[in-house]
Design an enzyme around this catalytic site. Structure first.
Site: not given
Length: 171
Positions: A126, A145
């Protein structure tokens, strides 16, 4: 907008969008995994958006991240099953279901992008950090995401649209 995959193969023509999501997701993860390996945070918009490297060993919002490693395989299995269901769903869609096809393709691309990370690295990479000063912080996330979130919102909106269309007319 015409539906590129409608017909015998349903809406499988929209799989190109899933491929674009996976490629964009993996290219950005590769870049930020290298560029931010020293642990620094790059401010994009002060007090709002930064690039910050984080590894997620769990699911959304680091759910089960403190597990002993079994969660990697559980989330990988879930991603494979969901991906298979999404492909079958895309194949069964008909003409005029473009909105739904795009939503499914986005979710599929996001699921496959994060699945690749789990299998290749043991965690999801991330790097997008949204926050307001030090008052509010959203968990760090990635392009996969984003695609899953946008696709899920589109699915929800499609559900409401479908319900409204099915309601009987009031005389």
């Amino acid at each position: 907008m015409p539906n590129p995959g409608a017909g015998r193969f349903g809406c499988l023509g929209w799989l190109w969008l899933s491929v674009v999501v996976v490629v964009l997701d993996q290219v950005t993860k590769l870049y930020f995994n290298s560029a931010l390996a020293d642990g620094r945070e790059i401010t994009v918009i002060p007090n709002l958006l930064s690039w910050l490297l984080a590894y997620n060993y769990g699911a959304a919002f680091s759910f089960l991240a403190d597990g002993a490693g079994w969660q990697r395989w559980l989330f990988a299995l879930i991603a494979v099953v969901v991906s298979a269901v999404l492909v079958v769903w895309l194949k069964r869609l008909g003409r005029g279901e473009t909105w739904l096809a795009i939503a499914l393709a986005l979710v599929l691309g996001g699921a496959l992008g994060n699945l690749y990370d789990r299998m290749a690295h043991g965690h999801v990479i991330d790097f997008i950090f949204v926050h307001w000063k030090d008052i509010w912080r959203f968990p760090v996330f990635n392009i996969a995401d984003c695609a899953i979130t946008v696709g899920a919102i589109m699915l929800a909106l499609d559900m409401f649209k479908s319900r409204k269309a099915e309601e009987p007319a009031h005389d």
